[in-house]
Write an enzyme that holds these catalytic residues in place. Structure first.
Site, PDB file in Angstrom:
ATOM      1  N   ARG A   1       0.833  -1.199   0.000  1.00  0.00           N
ATOM      2  CA  ARG A   1       0.000   0.000   0.000  1.00  0.00           C
ATOM      3  C   ARG A   1       0.873   1.256   0.000  1.00  0.00           C
ATOM      4  O   ARG A   1       1.939   1.278   0.622  1.00  0.00           O
ATOM      5  CB  ARG A   1      -0.869  -0.022   1.271  1.00  0.00           C
ATOM      6  CG  ARG A   1      -1.881   1.105   1.399  1.00  0.00           C
ATOM      7  CD  ARG A   1      -2.992   0.974   0.407  1.00  0.00           C
ATOM      8  NE  ARG A   1      -4.154   1.766   0.772  1.00  0.00           N
ATOM      9  CZ  ARG A   1      -5.147   2.010  -0.089  1.00  0.00           C
ATOM     10  NH1 ARG A   1      -5.129   1.527  -1.311  1.00  0.00           N
ATOM     11  NH2 ARG A   1      -6.195   2.712   0.287  1.00  0.00           N
TER      12      ARG A   1
ATOM     13  N   THR B   1      -9.311   0.795  -9.976  1.00  0.00           N
ATOM     14  CA  THR B   1      -8.548  -0.371  -9.526  1.00  0.00           C
ATOM     15  C   THR B   1      -8.669  -1.569 -10.484  1.00  0.00           C
ATOM     16  O   THR B   1      -9.448  -1.546 -11.424  1.00  0.00           O
ATOM     17  CB  THR B   1      -8.991  -0.740  -8.077  1.00  0.00           C
ATOM     18  OG1 THR B   1      -8.943   0.431  -7.272  1.00  0.00           O
ATOM     19  CG2 THR B   1      -8.173  -1.811  -7.459  1.00  0.00           C
TER      20      THR B   1
ATOM     21  N   THR C   1      -3.954  -0.861  -7.627  1.00  0.00           N
ATOM     22  CA  THR C   1      -4.690   0.383  -7.860  1.00  0.00           C
ATOM     23  C   THR C   1      -3.776   1.593  -7.993  1.00  0.00           C
ATOM     24  O   THR C   1      -2.648   1.582  -7.476  1.00  0.00           O
ATOM     25  CB  THR C   1      -5.668   0.627  -6.677  1.00  0.00           C
ATOM     26  OG1 THR C   1      -6.514   1.726  -6.981  1.00  0.00           O
ATOM     27  CG2 THR C   1      -4.941   0.908  -5.375  1.00  0.00           C
TER      28      THR C   1
ATOM     29  N   ASP D   1      -7.846   8.341   0.042  1.00  0.00           N
ATOM     30  CA  ASP D   1      -8.533   7.268   0.778  1.00  0.00           C
ATOM     31  C   ASP D   1      -8.488   7.516   2.293  1.00  0.00           C
ATOM     32  O   ASP D   1      -9.126   6.794   3.058  1.00  0.00           O
ATOM     33  CB  ASP D   1      -7.924   5.895   0.466  1.00  0.00           C
ATOM     34  CG  ASP D   1      -8.509   5.279  -0.802  1.00  0.00           C
ATOM     35  OD1 ASP D   1      -9.400   5.896  -1.412  1.00  0.00           O
ATOM     36  OD2 ASP D   1      -8.074   4.180  -1.188  1.00  0.00           O
TER      37      ASP D   1
ATOM     38  N   SER E   1      -7.963   1.017   2.931  1.00  0.00           N
ATOM     39  CA  SER E   1      -8.402   0.538   1.627  1.00  0.00           C
ATOM     40  C   SER E   1      -9.648  -0.331   1.797  1.00  0.00           C
ATOM     41  O   SER E   1      -9.972  -0.775   2.900  1.00  0.00           O
ATOM     42  CB  SER E   1      -7.281  -0.308   1.013  1.00  0.00           C
ATOM     43  OG  SER E   1      -7.721  -0.953  -0.157  1.00  0.00           O
TER      44      SER E   1
ATOM     45  N   GLY F   1     -13.476  -1.460  -7.581  1.00  0.00           N
ATOM     46  CA  GLY F   1     -14.797  -0.862  -7.349  1.00  0.00           C
ATOM     47  C   GLY F   1     -14.895   0.030  -6.124  1.00  0.00           C
ATOM     48  O   GLY F   1     -15.993   0.186  -5.580  1.00  0.00           O
ATOM     49  N   GLY F   2     -13.772   0.603  -5.641  1.00  0.00           N
ATOM     50  CA  GLY F   2     -13.847   1.479  -4.463  1.00  0.00           C
ATOM     51  C   GLY F   2     -14.405   0.708  -3.277  1.00  0.00           C
ATOM     52  O   GLY F   2     -14.198  -0.496  -3.152  1.00  0.00           O
TER      53      GLY F   2
HETATM   54  N1  GLY Z   1      -8.315   3.015  -3.648  1.00  0.00           N
HETATM   55  C1  GLY Z   1      -9.205   1.938  -3.587  1.00  0.00           C
HETATM   56  C2  GLY Z   1      -9.012   1.116  -2.365  1.00  0.00           C
HETATM   57  O1  GLY Z   1      -7.903   1.037  -1.891  1.00  0.00           O
HETATM   58  O2  GLY Z   1      -9.934   0.550  -1.853  1.00  0.00           O
END
Ligand code: GLY
Length: 575
Positions: A108, A395, A413, A435, A459, A481-482
């Protein structure tokens, strides 16, 4: 390889208005593979055919799942640049067949060392508008994808590092055909993409028009970047000339410069973390723990549903799923964040009795008016405020099983579609810091997912690996998909475990997602009836496109069966 289980009747209904309701340029624009694929030895399920083919070839050439993952990721960064790449971050859930062990790797992005909790507040203390924060250098976190690829390849890869980078280099040099989906997304995002000269030069043609489908796009800068990485490893990216150019692009981004510096890049690390697993029925469902909320929230949804008979897909069981999701999202908002920075009741959130108590709050026939976070068993309880972080869909996800039985579930992503819109050296940089909660505290209480220097933003990515009742590998899946990723993955698990659907049917099934008290419902054959039934139970229902990008592989007694989300351009290949 053979094609099985045509599900075109279900898919026929997915071709409604493909764009327009979603403010994100990542909304679906194409239709993909519409059937399940069967193979005996190995399989790749990836979001773009060129990346699938390159990953498949790596397996044919004797590579393993990690080799195929690196190959596919490097090609995705070229052909699906809006979704993932060198400028972003990723989470890997990895099943190691030899050791019979599952582990996870956290690649990340991290907040720069000079970032402060008020990064997304205006001088008057109110939060910035989302895209004011996204476009530019401000939201760029330290990219982790390359380090994740390198470290896991070093540990597990069979093919050489040069070999796994070679397909993307060749394709970047020869050029690739811009896909219908990429072309549509460029067109929809053209104003933002035109903000920065390098980005504009790449995504527009010589006459200043957004690239159209079929245009052969070359990316010599990306090829050169990968050549340097092939020769010098990740040091050239995190400490060398590429690092210098990333910092220059971030700090020099017109109107919205960022804080990322050379020290931030140099000190980046990938973290191996234990998986978060729950038992659902007789299956063990494992995924990515903090800083992702994915496995905890999917696990809470399943843990709540465990208390109900879910054996049929009916308005009632869909109601139970939406209510379970609201309860889980309430806990997610209050408690879930980077556990290296905030105390997190991870065990308590999945406590069987706690989830039974949460399930008891659900009225089986009426939507709750008000859903609050619970109080999971937690020795170091701290009061925290609810999070208001926005996550728009974007993503990519890939699932791979190799001939030795190793499995890769990677969600990757650059956050928003086309990330920060800032390019360096042929790839887009992420906007992952959006985020974080834009607001660090509410009424004097800290938000768990507030921005802090060096912290990883929460995330929703939910790369998942499932073991069957016999303890053997059963499913490998995940989605973009967020924050709706969580709902897409949870629903797919219910579809294959409770509703006994085959993988292609499960992916084609219209979605329903409720995070905060409104059911987003995807068009489908029974959408009208379902909407009416849900409304009669008190739900607010919003019919809309829902742009998942699920890729799943099931391990069956006779071999592997895989499917790609028909809403995107993915391809499953296997031998
Ligand atoms: N940026 C999308 C996620 O990390 O959930």
């Amino acid at each position: 390889m053979k094609v099985v289980a045509k599900v075109l009747c279900v898919l026929g209904v997915l071709s409604g208005p493909a764009f327009g309701q979603d403010v994100s340029p990542e909304a679906a624009t194409g239709r993909g593979q519409t059937f399940a694929v069967e193979a005996q030895k190995f399989m790749v399920a990836v979001a773009n055919p060129l990346a699938s083919k390159a990953g498949y070839k790596a397996l044919q050439d004797g590579g393993n799942a990690i080799d195929a993952m690196v190959v596919a990721q490097m090609v995705l960064g070229l052909v699906e640049p809006q979704s993932s790449g060198l400028g972003g971050g990723a989470f890997l859930v990895y099943h190691n067949a030899k050791l019979g062990k599952i582990t996870t790797y956290d690649g990340r992005e991290k907040a720069p060392g000079h970032a402060t909790p008020d990064l997304f507040l205006k001088p008057d203390g109110t939060p910035l508008k989302f895209f004011k924060a996204v476009v530019g250098g401000r939201a760029v976190g330290v990219p982790g994808t390359l380090m994740l690829m390198y470290k896991t390849h070093l540990r597990y890869g069979k093919l050489s590092w040069k070999r796994v980078l070679a397909p993307a280099i060749a394709l970047a040099e020869s050029g690739f055909s811009v896909s219908p989906r990429l072309s549509k997304l460029i067109s929809n995002d053209k104003d933002r993409l035109a903000t920065y000269p390098d980005t504009k030069a790449y995504f527009f043609d010589a006459s200043g028009q957004p690239l159209v489908a079929g245009h052969v796009l070359k990316n010599p800068q990306y090829a050169q970047t990968l050549r340097l990485i092939a020769a010098q490893g990740p040091a050239v990216f995190y400490q060398g000339e590429i690092a210098t150019d990333i910092v220059k692009a971030v700090q020099g981004a017109k109107n919205n410069p960022g804080l990322l510096n050379l020290n931030d890049l140099k000190s980046y690390t990938v973290v191996e973390r234990p998986p978060v697993c729950v038992l659902y029925r007789t299956y063990r469902v494992c995924g990515m723990g903090p800083p992702s909320s994915g496995a905890l929230t999917v696990g809470q949804i399943l843990g709540i549903l465990e208390n109900f008979d879910m054996s049929k897909r009916t308005p009632k069981t869909i109601h139970l799923m939406t209510e379970a999701s609201r309860l889980a999202f309430a806990d997610r908002g209050r408690y879930m964040a980077d556990s290296d920075f905030v105390d997190l009741p991870a065990t308590g959130l999945l406590d069987v009795q706690y989830l039974k108590d949460r399930a008891a709050l659900i009225d089986p026939s009426t939507a709750a008016l008000n859903v609050q976070s619970g109080t999971p068993p937690w020795a170091e309880a701290k009061e925290q405020a609810m999070d208001n972080a926005i996550e728009f869909p974007s993503t990519s996800h890939l699932s791979i099983v190799d001939g030795d039985g190793n499995a890769v579930s990677l969600t990757t992503t650059i956050e928003n579609g086309f990330g920060s819109r800032v390019m360096a050296r042929g790839f887009l940089l992420n906007n992952e810091l959006t985020d974080f909660s834009f607001v660090p505290e509410v009424n004097g209480l800290p938000v768990a997912n507030r921005l802090q220097a060096g912290k990883r933003p929460r995330s929703s990515m939910s790369p998942t690996i499932v073991y069957g009742p016999d303890g053997k590998l059963k499913f490998v899946l995940g989605s973009p998909g967020g924050s709706r990723i969580i709902g897409y993955v949870a629903k797919t698990l219910v579809a294959v475990i409770d509703w006994k659907m085959n993988v292609a049917e499960a992916l084609a099934l219209p979605h329903f997602v409720d995070r905060f008290g409104k059911v987003d419902l995807e068009s489908g054959p029974d959408q009208q009836d379902l909407a009416t039934a849900l409304r009669s139970m008190g739900h607010t229902v919003n019919v809309r496109d829902l742009n998942s990008g699920l890729h799943i592989i099931a391990v069956q007694p006779h071999g592997l069966v895989g499917a790609a989300d028909p809403r995107r351009e993915g391809l499953v290949l296997g031998d």
